[in-house]
Write an enzyme that holds these catalytic residues in place. Structure first.
Site, PDB file in Angstrom:
ATOM      1  CE  LYS A   1     -32.765 -10.689 -14.491  1.00  0.00           C
ATOM      2  NZ  LYS A   1     -33.153  -9.253 -14.564  1.00  0.00           N
TER       3      LYS A   1
ATOM      4  NE  ARG B   1     -39.224 -12.136 -12.852  1.00  0.00           N
ATOM      5  CZ  ARG B   1     -38.502 -12.106 -13.971  1.00  0.00           C
ATOM      6  NH1 ARG B   1     -37.823 -13.163 -14.373  1.00  0.00           N
ATOM      7  NH2 ARG B   1     -38.457 -11.000 -14.674  1.00  0.00           N
TER       8      ARG B   1
ATOM      9  NE  ARG C   1     -35.450  -5.443 -22.569  1.00  0.00           N
ATOM     10  CZ  ARG C   1     -35.588  -6.200 -21.478  1.00  0.00           C
ATOM     11  NH1 ARG C   1     -34.535  -6.829 -20.963  1.00  0.00           N
ATOM     12  NH2 ARG C   1     -36.760  -6.316 -20.891  1.00  0.00           N
TER      13      ARG C   1
ATOM     14  NE  ARG D   1     -39.050  -8.402 -22.935  1.00  0.00           N
ATOM     15  CZ  ARG D   1     -38.440  -8.826 -21.829  1.00  0.00           C
ATOM     16  NH1 ARG D   1     -37.176  -9.223 -21.885  1.00  0.00           N
ATOM     17  NH2 ARG D   1     -39.063  -8.877 -20.672  1.00  0.00           N
TER      18      ARG D   1
ATOM     19  NE  ARG E   1     -40.793  -6.231 -17.099  1.00  0.00           N
ATOM     20  CZ  ARG E   1     -40.027  -5.727 -18.063  1.00  0.00           C
ATOM     21  NH1 ARG E   1     -40.468  -4.732 -18.803  1.00  0.00           N
ATOM     22  NH2 ARG E   1     -38.843  -6.219 -18.276  1.00  0.00           N
TER      23      ARG E   1
END
Ligand code: ADP
Ligand code: ADP
Ligand code: ZN
Length: 211
Positions: free
Chosen positions: A16, A90, A124, A157, A168
Site C-alpha cells: 500500500k 481498518r 522491509r 520499523r 499484525r
C-alpha cells in the site's frame, strides 16, 4: 474521469505505501497514511503518540475513536483535491464513521498471502529522511544502509519483527478483512494481485483510477 477519493485496503506488507507514493505523484492526490501520521505523533512524543506507541509495538490497533478524531479533519480538508487513504479504515466501526463524513469512489483491495506478508515485512527497510520504502530481497544491494533517493539512513520499523508481524496479520484477518465484504456490497471494491511486480500493480491501479 479520474476517481479521486480512494481507499487502499490490504494486509500489512501488501504494498500500500509503495503504491501510494507513486499514485499521489501521478494523480496529485493527498496521501493520508494513518500509520505515518501515528509514527510522527510517536516521534514528537505527543499525548496521542504516547498512547499509541505501546499498541503499535505490539501490532494491535489504536482505538477507533482516537483514529477517527485524528483523521477526520484531514479527510474533510482533502475532499476537494482528492485523497488516497492508506491504512484507514481498518475496522467496520472506522468504515461506518468514514461513510458519515466522506464519499468514497473506489476501494483498491491489494491481496497477498500470509507467507509472502511475513517474507516482505521481515525484509522491509524505510528511509528516515524521505520515507522511501525498500526491501532487502527486492531492491537493496547487500550491505546498503543509505537511501538512493536522499542519502538518508535506512531503518527497520519496531513492528517489523517476526512475532509482531504474525500478530499484525492475525489482527488484519480478524478486524480488517471483513471490510472486503463491506465494500463489495457497496459495489466499489476492485481487487489487485499484490504478488505481482510493483510496476504491474501500479499500472493496473492507474487504469482503474483513470478509466
Ligand atoms: P504496506 O504499506 O501495505 O504495509 P509496503 O508498501 O510498505 O506495504 O511494502 C512492504 C514491503 O514489500 C516493502 O519492503 C516493499 O519494498 C516490498 N514491496 C512492495 N510492493 C512489492 C511488490 N509488488 N513486489 C515485491 N516487493 C514489494
Ligand atoms: P502496515 O501497513 O505495515 O501494517 P501501518 O503503517 O499502516 O502498517 O500501521 C502501523 C500500525 O499503526 C498498526 O499496526 C496499528 O497499530 C496502527 N494503525 C495504523 N492505522 C490504524 C488504524 N486505521 N486503526 C488502528 N490502528 C492503526
Ligand atoms: Zn530517502
Amino acid at each position: 474521469m479520474t476517481l479521486t477519493r480512494v481507499v487502499l485496503l490490504g494486509p500489512p506488507g501488501a504494498g500500500k505505501g509503495t503504491q501510494a507514493k507513486q499514485i499521489i505523484d501521478k494523480l496529485c492526490l493527498v496521501h493520508l497514511s494513518t500509520g505515518d501520521i501515528l509514527r510522527d505523533e510517536v516521534s514528537r512524543e505527543t499525548e496521542l503518540g504516547m498512547t499509541a506507541k505501546g499498541v503499535m509495538d505490539r501490532g494491535e490497533l489504536v482505538p477507533d475513536r482516537l483514529i477517527i478524531d485524528m483523521i477526520r479533519g484531514r479527510i474533510e480538508e482533502a475532499a476537494e483535491s482528492g485523497f488516497l487513504l492508506d491504512g484507514f479504515p481498518r475496522t467496520t466501526a472506522q468504515a461506518e464513521a468514514l461513510s458519515e463524513f466522506a464519499t468514497i469512489d473506489v476501494v483498491l483491495n491489494i491481496t497477498l498471502p500470509r507467507e509472502e506478508v511475513i517474507r516482505r515485512l521481515t525484509g522491509r527497510r524505510v528511509c528516515r529522511g524521505c520515507g522511501k520504502i525498500y526491501n532487502l530481497t527486492f531492491n537493496l544491494a547487500e550491505g546498503e544502509t543509505t537511501c538512493a533517493a536522499c542519502g538518508g539512513e535506512l531503518y527497520q520499523r519496531n513492528d517489523d519483527e517476526m512475532e509482531v508481524i504474525a500478530n499484525r496479520y492475525d489482527v488484519y484477518e480478524k478486524s480488517t478483512a471483513p471490510l472486503i465484504e463491506f465494500y463489495e456490497e457497496l459495489g466499489i471494491l476492485r481487487a489487485l494481485d499484490g504478488s505481482l511486480g510493483s510496476e504491474r500493480v501500479f499500472s493496473e491501479i492507474i487504469d482503474i483510477l483513470t478509466a
